[in-house]
Motif scaffolding. Structure first.
Motif, PDB file in Angstrom:
ATOM      1  N   ILE A   1       0.864  -1.214  -0.026  1.00  0.00           N
ATOM      2  CA  ILE A   1       0.152  -0.005   0.062  1.00  0.00           C
ATOM      3  C   ILE A   1       0.837   1.221   0.159  1.00  0.00           C
ATOM      4  O   ILE A   1       0.523   2.239  -0.734  1.00  0.00           O
ATOM      5  N   ALA A   2       1.941   1.251   0.701  1.00  0.00           N
ATOM      6  CA  ALA A   2       2.854   2.564   0.947  1.00  0.00           C
ATOM      7  C   ALA A   2       3.595   2.606  -0.575  1.00  0.00           C
ATOM      8  O   ALA A   2       3.729   3.770  -0.873  1.00  0.00           O
ATOM      9  N   ARG A   3       4.001   1.566  -1.129  1.00  0.00           N
ATOM     10  CA  ARG A   3       4.716   1.757  -2.388  1.00  0.00           C
ATOM     11  C   ARG A   3       3.500   2.267  -3.513  1.00  0.00           C
ATOM     12  O   ARG A   3       3.761   2.899  -4.361  1.00  0.00           O
ATOM     13  N   ASN A   4       2.331   1.866  -3.480  1.00  0.00           N
ATOM     14  CA  ASN A   4       1.309   2.323  -4.263  1.00  0.00           C
ATOM     15  C   ASN A   4       0.891   3.968  -4.063  1.00  0.00           C
ATOM     16  O   ASN A   4       0.779   4.469  -4.996  1.00  0.00           O
ATOM     17  N   PHE A   5       1.148   4.272  -2.812  1.00  0.00           N
ATOM     18  CA  PHE A   5       1.024   5.870  -2.591  1.00  0.00           C
ATOM     19  C   PHE A   5       2.221   6.523  -3.303  1.00  0.00           C
ATOM     20  O   PHE A   5       1.883   7.544  -3.799  1.00  0.00           O
ATOM     21  N   TYR A   6       3.431   5.782  -3.448  1.00  0.00           N
ATOM     22  CA  TYR A   6       4.658   6.492  -4.009  1.00  0.00           C
ATOM     23  C   TYR A   6       4.327   6.432  -5.568  1.00  0.00           C
ATOM     24  O   TYR A   6       4.968   7.192  -6.174  1.00  0.00           O
ATOM     25  N   GLU A   7       4.288   5.308  -6.011  1.00  0.00           N
ATOM     26  CA  GLU A   7       4.132   5.057  -7.617  1.00  0.00           C
ATOM     27  C   GLU A   7       2.884   5.413  -8.195  1.00  0.00           C
ATOM     28  O   GLU A   7       2.809   5.558  -9.276  1.00  0.00           O
ATOM     29  N   THR A   8       1.952   5.292  -7.576  1.00  0.00           N
ATOM     30  CA  THR A   8       0.476   5.311  -8.135  1.00  0.00           C
ATOM     31  C   THR A   8      -0.341   6.624  -8.064  1.00  0.00           C
ATOM     32  O   THR A   8      -0.695   7.349  -8.481  1.00  0.00           O
ATOM     33  N   ASP A   9      -0.774   6.679  -6.652  1.00  0.00           N
ATOM     34  CA  ASP A   9      -1.830   7.588  -6.357  1.00  0.00           C
ATOM     35  C   ASP A   9      -1.560   7.800  -4.698  1.00  0.00           C
ATOM     36  O   ASP A   9      -1.587   6.941  -3.578  1.00  0.00           O
ATOM     37  N   SER A  10      -1.126   9.280  -4.444  1.00  0.00           N
ATOM     38  CA  SER A  10      -0.787   9.444  -2.892  1.00  0.00           C
ATOM     39  C   SER A  10      -2.002  10.014  -2.073  1.00  0.00           C
ATOM     40  O   SER A  10      -1.827  10.215  -1.073  1.00  0.00           O
ATOM     41  N   ASN A  11      -3.188   9.806  -2.544  1.00  0.00           N
ATOM     42  CA  ASN A  11      -4.435  10.043  -1.846  1.00  0.00           C
ATOM     43  C   ASN A  11      -4.520   8.977  -0.806  1.00  0.00           C
ATOM     44  O   ASN A  11      -4.744   7.798  -0.945  1.00  0.00           O
ATOM     45  N   ILE A  12      -4.447   9.590   0.720  1.00  0.00           N
ATOM     46  CA  ILE A  12      -4.396   8.538   1.796  1.00  0.00           C
ATOM     47  C   ILE A  12      -5.734   8.129   1.907  1.00  0.00           C
ATOM     48  O   ILE A  12      -5.998   6.791   2.521  1.00  0.00           O
ATOM     49  N   LEU A  13      -6.764   8.670   1.243  1.00  0.00           N
ATOM     50  CA  LEU A  13      -8.088   8.005   1.458  1.00  0.00           C
ATOM     51  C   LEU A  13      -8.351   7.007   0.541  1.00  0.00           C
ATOM     52  O   LEU A  13      -9.510   6.209   0.845  1.00  0.00           O
ATOM     53  N   TYR A  14      -7.618   6.495  -0.113  1.00  0.00           N
ATOM     54  CA  TYR A  14      -7.594   5.553  -1.366  1.00  0.00           C
ATOM     55  C   TYR A  14      -6.464   4.587  -1.349  1.00  0.00           C
ATOM     56  O   TYR A  14      -5.878   4.608  -2.422  1.00  0.00           O
ATOM     57  N   PRO A  15      -6.352   3.755  -0.315  1.00  0.00           N
ATOM     58  CA  PRO A  15      -5.252   2.965  -0.362  1.00  0.00           C
ATOM     59  C   PRO A  15      -5.783   1.729  -1.452  1.00  0.00           C
ATOM     60  O   PRO A  15      -6.589   1.459  -1.468  1.00  0.00           O
ATOM     61  N   ARG A  16      -4.269   1.405  -1.700  1.00  0.00           N
ATOM     62  CA  ARG A  16      -4.898   0.116  -2.768  1.00  0.00           C
ATOM     63  C   ARG A  16      -3.521  -0.984  -2.681  1.00  0.00           C
ATOM     64  O   ARG A  16      -2.286  -0.697  -2.409  1.00  0.00           O
ATOM     65  N   THR A  17      -4.041  -2.142  -3.157  1.00  0.00           N
ATOM     66  CA  THR A  17      -3.119  -3.428  -3.001  1.00  0.00           C
ATOM     67  C   THR A  17      -2.693  -3.575  -4.608  1.00  0.00           C
ATOM     68  O   THR A  17      -3.625  -3.279  -5.492  1.00  0.00           O
ATOM     69  N   ASP A  18      -1.854  -4.447  -4.823  1.00  0.00           N
ATOM     70  CA  ASP A  18      -1.609  -5.252  -5.843  1.00  0.00           C
ATOM     71  C   ASP A  18      -2.280  -6.474  -6.320  1.00  0.00           C
ATOM     72  O   ASP A  18      -1.765  -7.089  -7.542  1.00  0.00           O
ATOM     73  N   SER A  19      -3.127  -7.102  -5.429  1.00  0.00           N
ATOM     74  CA  SER A  19      -3.659  -8.373  -5.533  1.00  0.00           C
ATOM     75  C   SER A  19      -5.099  -8.288  -5.962  1.00  0.00           C
ATOM     76  O   SER A  19      -5.599  -9.397  -5.685  1.00  0.00           O
ATOM     77  N   ALA A  20      -5.532  -7.259  -6.714  1.00  0.00           N
ATOM     78  CA  ALA A  20      -6.944  -7.220  -7.129  1.00  0.00           C
ATOM     79  C   ALA A  20      -7.115  -7.820  -8.508  1.00  0.00           C
ATOM     80  O   ALA A  20      -8.352  -7.326  -8.934  1.00  0.00           O
TER      81      ALA A  20
END
Length: 471
Positions: free
Chosen positions: A50-69
């Motif tokens: 989730i932290a890496r996706n904030f860094y690489e994809t979208d930094s909006n803290i309200l929308y955490p994202r995983t790579d396993s979807a």
């Protein structure tokens, strides 16, 4: 009448800051290791993903994202990602590295231990505070405070918040109230099961000499924390799961009846998890001795101070059901309660030599049982090379499938998006055709989970640890 700490603890430094710094330095060993050590590998990589996706994809803290979807966006409802976001903020300055999470956790938990000591010292004396803090340092917090999971991080924020909540009731300073609300809110949002720590504030509400106005204000602050936590977990998380169609990723607990039934069926591992896992066998023995001494000496305020948060924590235990019995990190947020009672009990002993011997026994077993966390073992060490090998045959945006048996760790190490799936699914041509139609291009078979899978697909890489197939 309290005795001088020098007389009570003649063999050790009387300054708890020395021990906090010492344990901090010890746990720096291997701090830059990848998140593949023995303690809750899947939880670490889940946080880092989730932290890496904030860094690489979208930094909006309200929308955490995983790579396993799979082919979905990966946006998912989880614990409020304040810990993940701190990793992202450090990464914005220095570039992403997984070990930032370890260091952040170690810093915050060390500060939390200092405030744990301060709270107990202020109300129960220096010897109780010292014994309790050393017990906390050698408990499961010894290992879990140096890995990237939010449990002890959240508990530490709540401990610091609790200290300032007490301070506000004493001095009425707005700064203390502000710190109480902000850190209490972030602590409970980061891990809702850390909330019982703040229930200790119920005790001074019954003390007459504290002004009613301060009691009302601290109650309103607590209500604000509770309201924010309720909104995130019971409104925003379900909204994210339903809107972005990836529900079920984050465990929200179960009904009281079902959880109780599961705990009854798993009573032996559940009791071990509750009583033995936190402080080991020596700690349990001293805990029981301490409870006896406190009752015998009629130290009711200490017993109440332990009982209120512990009873509240039991609600989370029941809501967790069998998962409490099988996940080693679930008792983490309750360890401060156990450590407090142990420290309070040891301070009741007339023989300080006996108290020191018992404390050293807890230290020896606690640390000895956790030495293994400083090294990385198989099977996960083989995943270190997974991303570099995938880079030889795939593009970073290619979707993949991995037989990770539900763990996010292999997908995190692959640095790809796609499907965490099970062995039997990879043998199902219907499943393979379905994910291929959704954009999956490669399949990784991890032999550490099943060495007998051999797919009828073009194999582009093969080793003792894993194979890569083109779909």
């Amino acid at each position: 009448m309290q005795m001088n700490l020098k007389n009570q603890i003649p063999l050790l430094s009387k300054d708890i800051r020395f021990w906090i710094v010492l344990f901090f330095v010890i746990r720096l060993y291997g701090i830059t290791n990848p998140p593949l050590d023995a303690a809750s590998t899947w939880r670490q990589t889940d946080v880092l993903m989730i932290a890496r996706n904030f860094y690489e994809t979208d930094s909006n803290i309200l929308y955490p994202r995983t790579d396993s979807a799979g082919e979905l966006s990966g946006i998912v409802g989880v614990e409020f990602p304040i810990f993940n976001y701190l990793i992202f903020l450090v990464s914005k300055v220095f570039g992403f590295e997984s070990w930032y999470g370890r260091l952040i956790n170690l810093i915050i938990t060390s500060i939390g231990t200092l405030y744990f000591y301060k709270i107990i010292r202020n109300y129960f004396g220096e010897s109780s505070a010292f014994y309790s803090s050393i017990t906390l340092l050698v408990s499961m917090w010894f290992s879990y405070s140096r890995i990237t999971i939010p449990d002890v991080f959240a508990a530490s924020l709540c401990i610091i918040s609790l200290y300032h909540g007490f301070k506000y009731l004493e001095n009425g300073k707005t700064s203390s109230l502000f710190i109480f609300i902000v850190l209490g809110m972030f602590g409970c949002l980061a891990k809702i099961s850390a909330a019982p720590i703040l229930t200790c504030l119920a005790i001074p509400l019954f003390i007459r000499h504290i002004s009613i106005s301060r009691k009302i204000v601290i109650s309103l602050g607590s209500a604000l924390i509770l309201g924010t936590v309720y909104y995130w977990y019971f409104i925003w998380v379900p909204y994210l799961n339903s809107t972005y169609q990836f529900g079920g990723y984050f465990f929200m607990g179960m009904s009281i009846n079902r959880g109780f039934e599961q705990l009854v069926n798993e009573w032996a591992p559940a009791l071990k998890q509750f009583f033995i896992t936190p402080l080991k066998y020596s700690g349990l023995g001293v805990f029981l001795l301490s409870l006896f001494l406190l009752v015998r000496n009629k130290q009711w305020i200490g017993i109440v101070s332990f009982s209120i948060p512990m009873i509240t924590f039991l609600i989370f235990v029941v809501k967790s059901g069998r998962w409490f019995a099988v996940n080693g990190y679930y008792p983490l947020v309750a360890i401060p309660f156990f450590a407090f009672l142990v420290g309070l009990g040891l301070s009741q002993l007339k023989s300080k030599r006996t108290a020191m011997i018992l404390l050293l026994a807890i230290c020896a077993e606690g640390i000895g049982d956790q030495i293994h966390v400083f090294s990385i073992r198989q099977p996960y060490i083989s995943l270190i090379s997974l991303e570099s090998n995938l880079n030889r045959f795939t593009m970073p945006n290619d979707l993949i499938a991995i037989n990770s048996e539900g763990s996010p760790t292999p997908m995190y190490c692959a640095h790809r998006r796609g499907w965490n799936t099970h062995n039997e699914n990879l043998l199902d041509k219907g499943f393979l055709n379905a994910i291929k139609s959704k954009g999956c291009k490669f399949v990784v078979v991890l032999k550490i989970f099943n060495s007998n899978i051999n797919l009828e697909l073009p194999k582009v890489y093969d080793s003792q640890e894993y194979s890569i197939y083109k779909l």
